[in-house]
Every structure is written in structure tokens, then in C-alpha cells.
Design a protein around this motif. Structure first.
Motif, PDB file in Angstrom:
ATOM      1  N   SER A   3      62.986 150.196  59.399  1.00  0.00           N
ATOM      2  CA  SER A   3      63.213 151.467  58.710  1.00  0.00           C
ATOM      3  C   SER A   3      64.671 151.668  58.324  1.00  0.00           C
ATOM      4  O   SER A   3      64.981 152.493  57.460  1.00  0.00           O
ATOM      5  CB  SER A   3      62.753 152.635  59.588  1.00  0.00           C
ATOM      6  OG  SER A   3      63.473 152.651  60.817  1.00  0.00           O
ATOM      7  N   ASP A   4      65.570 150.916  58.956  1.00  0.00           N
ATOM      8  CA  ASP A   4      67.006 151.072  58.699  1.00  0.00           C
ATOM      9  C   ASP A   4      67.615 149.918  57.906  1.00  0.00           C
ATOM     10  O   ASP A   4      68.822 149.913  57.657  1.00  0.00           O
ATOM     11  CB  ASP A   4      67.756 151.210  60.030  1.00  0.00           C
ATOM     12  CG  ASP A   4      67.428 152.490  60.768  1.00  0.00           C
ATOM     13  OD1 ASP A   4      68.127 153.486  60.548  1.00  0.00           O
ATOM     14  OD2 ASP A   4      66.465 152.506  61.550  1.00  0.00           O
ATOM     15  N   TRP A   5      66.808 148.956  57.514  1.00  0.00           N
ATOM     16  CA  TRP A   5      67.352 147.801  56.782  1.00  0.00           C
ATOM     17  C   TRP A   5      68.141 148.242  55.555  1.00  0.00           C
ATOM     18  O   TRP A   5      69.235 147.739  55.305  1.00  0.00           O
ATOM     19  CB  TRP A   5      66.208 146.889  56.341  1.00  0.00           C
ATOM     20  CG  TRP A   5      65.714 145.936  57.375  1.00  0.00           C
ATOM     21  CD1 TRP A   5      65.799 146.072  58.733  1.00  0.00           C
ATOM     22  CD2 TRP A   5      65.036 144.700  57.143  1.00  0.00           C
ATOM     23  NE1 TRP A   5      65.216 144.995  59.355  1.00  0.00           N
ATOM     24  CE2 TRP A   5      64.737 144.135  58.407  1.00  0.00           C
ATOM     25  CE3 TRP A   5      64.643 144.016  56.004  1.00  0.00           C
ATOM     26  CZ2 TRP A   5      64.077 142.917  58.551  1.00  0.00           C
ATOM     27  CZ3 TRP A   5      63.975 142.803  56.140  1.00  0.00           C
ATOM     28  CH2 TRP A   5      63.694 142.262  57.400  1.00  0.00           C
ATOM     29  N   PHE A   6      67.573 149.154  54.811  1.00  0.00           N
ATOM     30  CA  PHE A   6      68.192 149.569  53.547  1.00  0.00           C
ATOM     31  C   PHE A   6      68.887 150.923  53.670  1.00  0.00           C
ATOM     32  O   PHE A   6      69.804 151.212  52.915  1.00  0.00           O
ATOM     33  CB  PHE A   6      67.128 149.582  52.448  1.00  0.00           C
ATOM     34  CG  PHE A   6      66.418 148.256  52.330  1.00  0.00           C
ATOM     35  CD1 PHE A   6      67.058 147.157  51.769  1.00  0.00           C
ATOM     36  CD2 PHE A   6      65.136 148.083  52.832  1.00  0.00           C
ATOM     37  CE1 PHE A   6      66.432 145.927  51.689  1.00  0.00           C
ATOM     38  CE2 PHE A   6      64.502 146.856  52.769  1.00  0.00           C
ATOM     39  CZ  PHE A   6      65.151 145.772  52.191  1.00  0.00           C
ATOM     40  N   LEU A   7      68.467 151.730  54.631  1.00  0.00           N
ATOM     41  CA  LEU A   7      69.127 153.011  54.871  1.00  0.00           C
ATOM     42  C   LEU A   7      70.583 152.793  55.277  1.00  0.00           C
ATOM     43  O   LEU A   7      71.484 153.499  54.809  1.00  0.00           O
ATOM     44  CB  LEU A   7      68.383 153.784  55.964  1.00  0.00           C
ATOM     45  CG  LEU A   7      69.009 155.111  56.411  1.00  0.00           C
ATOM     46  CD1 LEU A   7      69.035 156.105  55.248  1.00  0.00           C
ATOM     47  CD2 LEU A   7      68.234 155.688  57.597  1.00  0.00           C
ATOM     48  N   HIS A   8      70.808 151.805  56.157  1.00  0.00           N
ATOM     49  CA  HIS A   8      72.161 151.521  56.635  1.00  0.00           C
ATOM     50  C   HIS A   8      72.682 150.170  56.151  1.00  0.00           C
ATOM     51  O   HIS A   8      73.672 149.673  56.685  1.00  0.00           O
ATOM     52  CB  HIS A   8      72.189 151.553  58.169  1.00  0.00           C
ATOM     53  CG  HIS A   8      71.799 152.878  58.750  1.00  0.00           C
ATOM     54  ND1 HIS A   8      72.449 154.049  58.429  1.00  0.00           N
ATOM     55  CD2 HIS A   8      70.817 153.223  59.635  1.00  0.00           C
ATOM     56  CE1 HIS A   8      71.888 155.056  59.095  1.00  0.00           C
ATOM     57  NE2 HIS A   8      70.897 154.580  59.824  1.00  0.00           N
ATOM     58  N   ASP A   9      72.017 149.605  55.127  1.00  0.00           N
ATOM     59  CA  ASP A   9      72.421 148.310  54.572  1.00  0.00           C
ATOM     60  C   ASP A   9      72.608 147.291  55.689  1.00  0.00           C
ATOM     61  O   ASP A   9      73.634 146.619  55.789  1.00  0.00           O
ATOM     62  CB  ASP A   9      73.718 148.450  53.757  1.00  0.00           C
ATOM     63  CG  ASP A   9      74.037 147.171  52.975  1.00  0.00           C
ATOM     64  OD1 ASP A   9      73.092 146.419  52.667  1.00  0.00           O
ATOM     65  OD2 ASP A   9      75.223 146.911  52.691  1.00  0.00           O
ATOM     66  N   HIS A  10      71.595 147.182  56.536  1.00  0.00           N
ATOM     67  CA  HIS A  10      71.695 146.284  57.683  1.00  0.00           C
ATOM     68  C   HIS A  10      70.349 145.610  57.936  1.00  0.00           C
ATOM     69  O   HIS A  10      69.698 145.864  58.960  1.00  0.00           O
ATOM     70  CB  HIS A  10      72.149 147.060  58.925  1.00  0.00           C
ATOM     71  CG  HIS A  10      72.902 146.228  59.915  1.00  0.00           C
ATOM     72  ND1 HIS A  10      74.212 145.872  59.740  1.00  0.00           N
ATOM     73  CD2 HIS A  10      72.535 145.667  61.093  1.00  0.00           C
ATOM     74  CE1 HIS A  10      74.635 145.148  60.759  1.00  0.00           C
ATOM     75  NE2 HIS A  10      73.622 144.998  61.597  1.00  0.00           N
ATOM     76  N   PRO A  11      69.927 144.730  57.024  1.00  0.00           N
ATOM     77  CA  PRO A  11      68.675 144.005  57.259  1.00  0.00           C
ATOM     78  C   PRO A  11      68.848 142.985  58.374  1.00  0.00           C
ATOM     79  O   PRO A  11      69.922 142.860  58.973  1.00  0.00           O
ATOM     80  CB  PRO A  11      68.420 143.324  55.905  1.00  0.00           C
ATOM     81  CG  PRO A  11      69.782 143.144  55.318  1.00  0.00           C
ATOM     82  CD  PRO A  11      70.577 144.348  55.764  1.00  0.00           C
ATOM     83  N   ILE A  12      67.810 142.248  58.634  1.00  0.00           N
ATOM     84  CA  ILE A  12      67.835 141.311  59.752  1.00  0.00           C
ATOM     85  C   ILE A  12      68.879 140.217  59.557  1.00  0.00           C
ATOM     86  O   ILE A  12      69.408 139.667  60.529  1.00  0.00           O
ATOM     87  CB  ILE A  12      66.432 140.713  59.984  1.00  0.00           C
ATOM     88  CG1 ILE A  12      66.330 140.138  61.404  1.00  0.00           C
ATOM     89  CG2 ILE A  12      66.081 139.693  58.908  1.00  0.00           C
ATOM     90  CD1 ILE A  12      64.916 139.843  61.842  1.00  0.00           C
ATOM     91  N   ASP A  13      69.225 139.926  58.293  1.00  0.00           N
ATOM     92  CA  ASP A  13      70.321 138.985  58.023  1.00  0.00           C
ATOM     93  C   ASP A  13      71.591 139.445  58.735  1.00  0.00           C
ATOM     94  O   ASP A  13      72.322 138.649  59.337  1.00  0.00           O
ATOM     95  CB  ASP A  13      70.630 138.891  56.525  1.00  0.00           C
ATOM     96  CG  ASP A  13      69.414 138.973  55.631  1.00  0.00           C
ATOM     97  OD1 ASP A  13      69.459 138.390  54.541  1.00  0.00           O
ATOM     98  OD2 ASP A  13      68.420 139.635  55.990  1.00  0.00           O
ATOM     99  N   SER A  14      71.857 140.741  58.638  1.00  0.00           N
ATOM    100  CA  SER A  14      73.074 141.298  59.227  1.00  0.00           C
ATOM    101  C   SER A  14      72.989 141.362  60.747  1.00  0.00           C
ATOM    102  O   SER A  14      74.003 141.229  61.433  1.00  0.00           O
ATOM    103  CB  SER A  14      73.327 142.703  58.661  1.00  0.00           C
ATOM    104  OG  SER A  14      73.459 142.655  57.257  1.00  0.00           O
TER     105      SER A  14
END
Length: 640
Positions: free
Chosen positions: A269-280
Motif C-alpha cells: 500500500s506504500d510502494w507508490f505513496l512513499h515512493d518506496h517499492p520493494i526495490d527500495s
């Protein structure tokens, strides 16, 4: 002559490119200050690996053999992906004439279970130790088939390459080196050649004394880059120092140490909200210096929430697989065979309007896929009967809902199948799980053959509860479990981030009752969450409660006042701290999630001020832990 020169020139250019990309792959991830920089480095690594893997395909290997035929007679040279960014020499398994399998390939494929023994192998390689000696009898898998290495350490398999990986199942007495990131174990290779083409992948094993070893069990770290919950600063301040301390403790004692993470390293739910997908999340782990070997499985929150449609479960895990490898696999450590399984089948039912970059409901079903079950059967068939079998999953096998079902799994019959497969030694399924964000040595009457250690979230509750956000939703202080294994023996301890080793939280219920009765905010919350225990109206005068999260299902709790034993009962009530925690100034970002605490014990004392001794005993009467609670004791979110 011109053709030979041209081939040699092309090969030289390919090797130069692979070497250059390998140098790029060695860039220090810690020097990158942004997740974008980390992804750039990973892209370089993946490209380098792809070049080397493609060079190992059947056609390219044949070209390489032609170039070197004078010097090496073609059979003694291969270009293999060794996982180190360098080419290695070995033995090529000769290609058969078109339309039949070579005798050498057929012999190799006979050592394991393959999909079509008459087809030409599409994945080959060798398994050696760190001195270059071949290791025979080692299982290698593509997530569907399993084959074993021959006396020369060679393997060959037919694979449709759908899973995208080939991995080695390390045998007892061996481990694998770390990948170049210093974090992940180097037991898997990403497949790069087309499905019908042949590619070569070698593996290295390192001998290791595994007579005793430690596993640091983590789960639900949820690296999300939330500016309110401050997950990344708290990880650096609390989680990582504790993890490194436990890691060093085992290493200093001469015991091998492994770190397991049982799902939800990120938060969809926060991948794009906080620009922090699993890559990050992966980049954070490398940049912060998480110690390895770090073995992971995916959780429901590790799926891409923008993927919809057909085969969504497999496609939504692609970004996870890109950085962390196979979603299910196994390994042998000492006398234990560990199976790591993915039991979140992602559905992500589409929604009408995307929310914060999320295109679906992020819903899922708790089950194993058909491919996983077939692979599990093949995997266990290769394990000696005297090995202990253990399974790690994200969602637990046992849970209190839905009522009367006894399991979270979509089909109870699948649970029965897993018990039948894994209970062959002692009739029990020994499971470890995350997801519930609470600590419990779980067992129930519906599935009495399952012993399920539910692990507390390493993030407390997604970094959203308690003092410095470091409380679990069952009142546990955030921390991690260390499992110690020695032959058939095992024991556990729990280390909190703030207080070190800690087994319980004790309450003077006179103080709790007074707070619930007089604090306006707690009175309001008790009315709002009416299905939780309201200690303002409970008959709990002079009671002592102990939330003993390290208590096993058969352990015995004793309490003594002035040397006299008190009558101890296991309570089915809400944990006192959780409802009142925001009112104690420690913060909570969500309502209390569980109606009752499963490791809450209590006894009524005869006075309000006498100390009470609390003891936890093993079923055989051995003292596991003892604490003395001084009374009266204030009601506080902090440890005494």
C-alpha cells in the motif's frame, strides 16, 4: 581463417562487455544515496548476469568451443555463470545430435525427477566445493523438477523455465557463499536463455560444521519510508543493532548463524505513496548493512499492487523475484531440512479508481499453488527419513479465525496434505510463520499435529505502536526470536530492542483498574472498542497479570506471594496495555486488533503490596525463567 578470426573477435568483445558490466555490478551500493541509484546498480548487475548466462547457452557455448578447439579440444572449456561475475572453466556436456539425448545427459537426468526424460536438457551445470572439488548427490531444482549431481558434480535437467530460476539445495554440512551484495545467500541463478535453449549454471558449496547453529527469526520488517512512522530511522536505531548483536553472538561462539525473514519486507500500500517499492526495501537492506546470509520468503504485502488480470499472483511477485530470488525453496542445515514456502496467493481484485498508485484491493487467498505442492512432494522425497522437517511460511497455519475452522488456509484438506508430507518422522508439522504481528507458540484441537511458532513483527506493528513505536499488538516489546539447534534439540530466546532479553510484561491490576476508571481518553476508547476487556468494570482487585510471550502451550506458570503458591489461570482477556497505550503517551496508529491475548496469565494475591514471584517452567519441571514483581507497581508502557 577469416571466419575463425571473426568468431574470436566477437567472443572477445562479449567478454569485454561482460567484464565491464561486472565492474559496474561491483559498484558500492552504500555509496548511492537514493533508491534510484540502487536500482541502477541492480540493473547493471542483472545485465551482467544476463550476458554471462546467454554466453552459457547451448549455441554460444558451441561457438566458444569452436574458438578454443585447438587449445582445449572443445570438451574442457565452458563459459559458466558462477555467480561471481567471472568466467569459470569446467566440462561441457556435449550436445547430442538433433533429435536424441546424449548418453551423458540421460545418465545425469536419471538422478532426479524430470518432466520429460526423452527431451534434451535445457539447464546444466556443476556443483563444487570452495576448493573446486565436485560434490555428488546434491539436489538442484528449477522449482518444478529436482535432479541430483553425479560423481563429477554435474547435473542436467529439462525445464520450461517458467519459474525463472535454478537453485541448489545445500546438503547438510555445507552452506553457500554470499552474493556480491553481502546480504543474500548465493544458492540461486536467474535463467536468461529462451525456454528451448540450453544454459549452464554452476554453484559453489562451502563446508560448515553444523552440529549446532542459530537461526535469527525475523518477519514483517515493513521498510516503507513513512515520514510519520519513521521506519527507516528506527530500523537503524533499534532493529539493525540488535540483529548485528545476535549475529555476532553466535559467530563469536563458533556457531553458524542464519537470518530468516518470513515475509512482508515491504508494504504494498506504500510502494507508490512513499515512493518506496520493494526495490527500495532491498536497497535499504544492502545500504544499511543487514548481515547475511539473509533467507527470505514473500508475504502478502510484497506483491506489486498495480498488477491485475490473468496469472496476477505470479506476475505481481516479479519485482520480489528480481531482487530476492525464488519464492519457494529448501536447504539442509545439520539434522534439519528447512522448507521455505510462499502461501499468499495474490488476487488484487480491481477497484474502480486507483488509490495512491494501488489498482486493486490487495486481497489474497492463503494457500499453496499446485506447482508448490508438487515441488514440495518431490523435494521431501529426496530427504533422508531421519532428518527433522521444518517449514516456514508467511501466514500461519493456526489462527483463531474463522471460528471453528482452526486454520487460515483456504482449504483444510491442503493443510492435511502438508501434515502428511512433513509429519513422517514424529507425526507433527513443525511450522514458523509471521503475518499475525504477535508472538505465540500455537496449537489447537482441530489440528493437534501442528506446532506453529507465530513470530512477532520485527517492526512492532508496522512501526506504529508503543514507546518509540516499538510495541507489538499483543503487548510484546518489539524484538526478535533466536532459535538454537543442536542435533534434535532446540530452544528459543527473545531479545527486545530496548531492554535486551525479555520474556514477559507484568501488571499490578489495582493500578490498571484505577487508570481505566479515571483516565478520560481510556474511558472513551473502552466505550468505542466495546468487545475488548474493560478493566474499569472487571473484578481484578489484587490480581497480578503476566503477559508471558515466551510461554509454550505445555509450559507451566507458577506465582508465589510470601513463599505461598497462588492459583494461576490462563486468561482469555484483552492485553491491558493495548487499549490504554495511546492514553499513556506512547502512541498507536490503529485500534486494538485482537480481542484476547493468548499468553496472559493471572493470580489473585492476598494483599496489595507484597512482591509476587513469577516462574515459567518447562513441561518436565525445568525452570525456564523467573521474575519478581514488586508491588504496588505503576501502570506504564515502559518496562520496569
Amino acid at each position: 581463417m577469416a571466419i575463425r578470426w571473426f568468431k574470436k573477435g566477437v567472443l572477445t568483445v562479449c567478454l569485454m562487455i561482460a567484464g565491464l558490466l561486472g565492474d559496474l555490478g561491483m559498484m558500492d551500493l552504500a555509496a548511492n544515496e537514493t533508491a534510484a541509484g540502487a536500482r541502477l546498480v541492480m540493473a547493471a548487475n542483472e545485465t551482467a548476469a544476463s550476458v554471462q548466462s546467454l554466453m552459457a547457452s547451448n549455441e554460444t557455448a558451441a561457438n566458444a568451443a569452436a574458438v578454443f578447439e585447438k587449445a582445449a579440444n572443445a570438451d574442457d572449456v565452458t563459459v559458466a555463470n558462477t555467480g561471481t561475475g567471472k568466467a569459470a572453466t569446467g566440462v561441457i556436456v556435449k550436445s547430442a545430435p538433433k533429435g536424441r539425448v546424449s548418453d551423458a545427459d540421460a545418465k545425469l537426468m536419471d538422478t532426479g525427477r524430470v518432466s520429460d526424460a526423452s527431451a534434451k536438457p535445457t539447464i546444466t551445470g556443476r556443483v563444487r566445493d570452495d576448493c573446486g572439488k565436485p560434490v555428488a548427490g546434491v539436489c538442484v531444482s528449477d522449482g518444478v523438477s529436482l535432479v541430483k549431481t553425479d560423481a563429477k558434480g554435474r547435473y542436467a535437467m529439462v525445464s520450461d523455465k517458467h519459474q525463472g530460476f535454478v537453485f541448489v539445495i545445500s546438503p547438510s554440512g555445507y552452506t553457500v557463499p554470499l552474493k556480491e551484495d553481502g546480504l543474500l545467500p548465493d544458492f540461486w541463478r536467474r535463467l536468461a536463455a529462451p525456454a528451448g535453449s540450453r544454459e549452464n549454471h554452476d554453484f559453489t558449496l562451502v563446508p560448515q560444521d553444523q552440529s549446532s547453529y542459530d537461526v535469527i527469526l525475523t518477519t514483517d520488517i515493513h521498510l516503507i519510508n513513512d515520514p510519520v512512522r519513521t521506519d527507516r530511522p528506527l530500523t537503524l536505531k533499534y532493529l539493525l543493532p540488535t540483529l548485528k548483536k545476535l549475529h555476532a553472538r553466535a559467530a563469536d561462539a563458533g556457531r553458524p548463524v542464519y537470518v530468516f525473514h518470513l515475509g512482508d519486507i515491504s508494504q504494498d500500500s506504500d510502494w507508490f505513496l512513499h515512493d518506496h517499492p520493494i526495490d527500495s526495501s532491498y536497497a535499504d537492506m544492502v545500504r544499511f548493512g543487514f548481515p547475511g546470509p539473509f533467507y527470505l520468503i514473500p508475504g502478502n504485502h510484497d506483491n506489486d499492487p498495480q498488477v491485475l488480470g490473468e496469472d496476477v499472483d505470479f506476475r505481481a511477485e516479479e519485482r520480489y523475484r528480481k531482487y530476492f530470488g525464488p519464492t519457494y525453496y529448501s536447504m539442509n542445515i545439520g539434522r534439519d531440512h528447512w522448507v521455505m514456502m510462499d502461501n499468499s496467493i495474490y488476487l488484487n481484485t480491481p477497484i474502480k479508481k486507483p488509490v495512491n498508485g494501488v489498482y486493486g484491493k490487495r486481497d489474497y487467498r492463503i494457500a499453496f499453488t499446485e506447482d508448490e505442492m508438487k515441488w514440495l512432494e518431490a523435494d521431501l522425497a529426496a530427504v533422508p527419513d531421519d532428518m527433522n522437517l521444518k517449514i516456514c511460511v508467511h501466514e500461519s497455519f493456526l489462527f483463531e479465525y474463522p471460528e471453528g475452522k482452526g486454520t487460515q488456509f483456504a482449504r483444510a484438506s491442503q493443510v492435511d496434505s502438508v501434515i502428511a508430507l512433513m509429519g513422517r518422522k514424529d507425526g507433527l508439522l513443525h511450522a514458523y510463520s509471521g503475518h499475525t504481528h504477535r508472538m505465540q507458540f500455537a496449537r489447537n484441537d482441530i489440528f493437534p499435529n501442528i506446532v506453529d511458532l507465530m513470530l512477532p513483527a520485527s517492526s512492532g506493528n508496522v512501526w506504529g505502536a508503543g514507546v518509540d513505536h516499538l510495541k507489538g499488538i499483543d503487548g510484546i516489546d518489539a524484538g526478535m526470536v533466536t532459535a538454537h539447534f543442536c542435533g534434535d534439540e532446540e530452544n528459543y530466546d527473545y531479545t527486545t530492542y530496548r531492554y535486551g532479553e525479555k520474556w514477559m510484561r507484568c501488571y499490578d491490576m489495582n493500578a490498571v483498574k484505577e487508570f481505566y476508571s479515571t483516565d478520560a481518553a481510556t474511558i472513551e476508547r473502552a466505550a468505542r472498542f466495546g468487545d475488548r476487556t474493560n478493566y474499569a468494570v472487571e473484578d481484578c482487585g489484587n490480581w497480578v497479570y503476566a503477559n508471558i510471550w515466551m510461554a509454550g502451550p505445555d509450559d507451566v506458570v507458577e506465582m508465589y506471594e510470601n513463599g505461598k503458591p497462588l492459583k494461576v489461570v490462563r486468561l482469555e482477556k484483552s492485553e491491558p496495555l493495548i487499549l490504554a497505550m495511546p492514553c499513556l503517551g506512547s502512541g498507536l496508529y490503529s485500534g486494538p486488533q485482537y480481542q484476547k491475548c493468548y499468553h496472559l496469565f493471572g493470580a489473585r494475591a492476598s494483599s496489595a503490596d507484597a512482591p509476587v514471584v513469577i516462574r515459567l517452567l518447562a513441561p518436565d519441571g525445568t525452570l525456564r525463567h523467573e521474575e519478581v514483581m514488586e508491588r504496588p507497581k505503576a501502570f506504564s508502557a515502559y518496562a520496569e
